[in-house]
Design a protein around this motif. Structure first.
Motif, PDB file in Angstrom:
ATOM      1  N   ALA A   1       0.888  -1.172   0.000  1.00 58.62           N
ATOM      2  CA  ALA A   1       0.000   0.000   0.000  1.00 58.62           C
ATOM      3  C   ALA A   1       0.923   1.217   0.000  1.00 58.62           C
ATOM      4  O   ALA A   1       1.144   1.862   1.026  1.00 58.62           O
ATOM      5  N   TYR A   2       1.481   1.494  -1.157  1.00 58.30           N
ATOM      6  CA  TYR A   2       2.517   2.517  -1.287  1.00 58.30           C
ATOM      7  C   TYR A   2       1.888   3.906  -1.302  1.00 58.30           C
ATOM      8  O   TYR A   2       0.978   4.185  -2.095  1.00 58.30           O
ATOM      9  N   HIS A   3       2.376   4.793  -0.420  1.00 64.68           N
ATOM     10  CA  HIS A   3       1.827   6.147  -0.357  1.00 64.68           C
ATOM     11  C   HIS A   3       2.500   7.014  -1.415  1.00 64.68           C
ATOM     12  O   HIS A   3       3.686   7.337  -1.322  1.00 64.68           O
TER      13      HIS A   3
ATOM     14  N   PHE B   1      -2.873   6.012  -1.911  1.00 63.80           N
ATOM     15  CA  PHE B   1      -2.179   4.754  -1.653  1.00 63.80           C
ATOM     16  C   PHE B   1      -2.349   3.837  -2.864  1.00 63.80           C
ATOM     17  O   PHE B   1      -3.485   3.558  -3.278  1.00 63.80           O
ATOM     18  N   LEU B   2      -1.245   3.362  -3.411  1.00 65.34           N
ATOM     19  CA  LEU B   2      -1.257   2.499  -4.587  1.00 65.34           C
ATOM     20  C   LEU B   2      -1.245   1.042  -4.143  1.00 65.34           C
ATOM     21  O   LEU B   2      -0.337   0.607  -3.436  1.00 65.34           O
ATOM     22  N   LEU B   3      -2.257   0.297  -4.568  1.00 61.52           N
ATOM     23  CA  LEU B   3      -2.417  -1.096  -4.152  1.00 61.52           C
ATOM     24  C   LEU B   3      -1.972  -2.023  -5.271  1.00 61.52           C
ATOM     25  O   LEU B   3      -2.445  -1.910  -6.406  1.00 61.52           O
TER      26      LEU B   3
ATOM     27  N   GLN C   1      -2.107   2.451   7.708  1.00 56.32           N
ATOM     28  CA  GLN C   1      -3.303   3.174   8.118  1.00 56.32           C
ATOM     29  C   GLN C   1      -3.722   4.152   7.015  1.00 56.32           C
ATOM     30  O   GLN C   1      -2.926   4.973   6.561  1.00 56.32           O
ATOM     31  N   VAL C   2      -4.975   4.033   6.594  1.00 59.09           N
ATOM     32  CA  VAL C   2      -5.567   4.949   5.619  1.00 59.09           C
ATOM     33  C   VAL C   2      -6.636   5.745   6.353  1.00 59.09           C
ATOM     34  O   VAL C   2      -7.572   5.169   6.916  1.00 59.09           O
ATOM     35  N   ARG C   3      -6.501   7.052   6.361  1.00 58.02           N
ATOM     36  CA  ARG C   3      -7.448   7.887   7.095  1.00 58.02           C
ATOM     37  C   ARG C   3      -8.696   8.155   6.262  1.00 58.02           C
ATOM     38  O   ARG C   3      -8.660   8.155   5.020  1.00 58.02           O
ATOM     39  N   ALA C   4      -9.800   8.399   6.973  1.00 59.52           N
ATOM     40  CA  ALA C   4     -11.044   8.775   6.290  1.00 59.52           C
ATOM     41  C   ALA C   4     -10.782   9.968   5.381  1.00 59.52           C
ATOM     42  O   ALA C   4     -10.155  10.945   5.785  1.00 59.52           O
ATOM     43  N   GLY C   5     -11.254   9.861   4.135  1.00 54.26           N
ATOM     44  CA  GLY C   5     -11.056  10.928   3.164  1.00 54.26           C
ATOM     45  C   GLY C   5      -9.855  10.736   2.271  1.00 54.26           C
ATOM     46  O   GLY C   5      -9.762  11.367   1.219  1.00 54.26           O
TER      47      GLY C   5
END
Length: 408
Positions: free
Chosen positions: A34-36, A43-45, A311-315
């Motif tokens: 999950a590269y930022h 985030f690139l999956l 961690q991916v934040r809301a938004g």
């Protein structure tokens, strides 16, 4: 490849998308699945499991706040409003909605674009394929994209929508305008395709009035006779979805040319297909796996979430990289090889998963099967006749030109 990933991951650069991209995906999958990507805060999956999870959990990852990298780029530049010109006012699209509204709009689409309805066009489709191949000639070099792959989806769209073949050149221009939405570098670049899109909307409004007066056995008439929320489907929603169906011809063009390119580059697989035409369905899926027409789509987290230990934040956004997921070695053996008989190919991500599985998948597969059934019945080989040119596009994946020869 020892450079830092930050120096290698260039997803906004069309030159990134050559064969070297797959080595970068392999590193990302191992080092940062999950590269930022900081320039767009996305985030690139690259792992299939993560792509499938995001696709099948729309309550956690929404479609409603942009689907493409270019929308993120325009938003960063403060030019999001420039896209509104390409949206029909009140024309809700199934691809930009989340459940439960998405389910109602999807039912409207699937209720009209049924397998039985499409089967009624099989004879016409077969005729289009014969006619296009008749023009190529045995052994004469030609561009498969311009002569066949770009033409067939437009003939099919004209037949399904009940419009005249004379309108096909204009339809080609309108499809190109829609593709430029995910290609432009600035809001100013939208002006010229915007003018062509305005022409498309005027044309479709005229078609709605014509079909309202004289209904036929076509999708526009079918949409007009259907209901949404217990009432006749509103014109803006019909217009929006008809325009979307027309634009799907672009991704089908890419699929058809990718199949031809892979067969031309792998004559042994063409021989297998000739010996056993029953392999064709699997070949289509294998080509979709190796060369997905769309590189991926964006989703927006509706709440804080964890993906691949990150961690991916809301938004915040995630971007599902289909070419990377489709070559995930945890899901596909020898993931970079083209194998006509590969059963695993049916697990590819190219049409998405879950609620937003591509509504045009059945039609695209139907066109591909009809064309290559006719091609392999006539010709023993398809061979390169020059150097193909990649379609330079961040969102879409395939060939711009593909010179080939066909021989009996």
């Amino acid at each position: 490849m020892t450079a830092p990933l930050a120096d290698l991951v260039r997803v906004e650069d069309t030159s990134f998308y050559d064969d070297r991209q797959f080595d970068v995906y392999n590193r990302m999958r191992t080092e940062a699945p999950a590269y930022h990507y900081e320039p767009l805060d996305v985030f690139l999956l690259t792992r299939m499991d993560d792509v499938r999870y995001v696709s099948t959990h729309p309550e956690q990852f929404s479609n409603a706040s942009g689907l493409t990298l270019n929308q993120l780029r325009m938003a960063k530049a403060g030019a999001s409003a420039a896209f509104e010109r390409f949206n029909e006012p009140d024309g809700e699209l199934v691809i930009t909605k989340d459940p439960p509204r998405q389910r109602a709009l999807r039912a409207l689409m699937s209720g009209n674009l049924t397998p039985r309805y499409l089967q009624g066009f099989q004879d016409a489709l077969d005729g289009f394929c014969r006619g296009l191949l008749d023009r190529t000639g045995d052994g004469a070099p030609f561009d498969f994209v311009d002569s066949i792959a770009a033409q067939l989806p437009l003939y099919v769209a004209a037949a399904l929508l009940g419009v005249r073949e004379v309108d096909i050149p204009r339809m080609k221009s309108w499809v190109a305008a829609l593709e430029e939405l995910t290609k432009v570098d600035s809001a100013a670049d939208l002006e010229e395709p915007g003018q062509r899109f305005d022409e498309l909307k005027r044309f479709l409004r005229d078609q709605l009035e014509l079909k309202r007066r004289t209904p036929g056995n076509d999708l526009i008439s079918s949409f007009l006779a259907s209901s949404l929320d217990g009432s006749p489907s509103p014109d803006p929603i019909v217009l929006a979805h008809v325009a979307t169906l027309m634009s799907n011809g672009g991704t089908t063009r890419l699929l058809l040319s990718s199949i031809a390119g892979l067969l031309a580059g792998n004559p042994d697989q063409m021989e297998l297909l000739r010996a056993d035409p029953g392999l064709l369905d699997g070949v289509i899926e294998e080509c979709l796996r190796l060369m997905p027409p769309a590189r991926g789509f964006v989703r927006t987290a509706t709440a804080d979430a964890e993906l691949a230990g990150v961690q991916v934040r809301a938004g915040q956004r995630v971007y599902m990289l289909y070419p990377a997921a489709n070559r995930d070695p945890d899901h596909f053996t020898s993931p970079d090889s083209f194998e006509a008989g590969r059963q695993q190919a049916y697990g590819h991500a190219s049409f998405g998963f879950g609620a937003h599985f591509c509504l045009g998948a059945g039609l695209a597969r139907m066109e591909a099967k009809a064309l290559f059934t006719e091609l392999i019945s006539r010709y023993g080989s398809i061979r390169p006749a020059g150097t193909p040119a990649r379609y330079e596009h961040v969102q879409l994946n395939g060939w711009a030109t593909l010179p080939v020869t066909l021989r009996c």
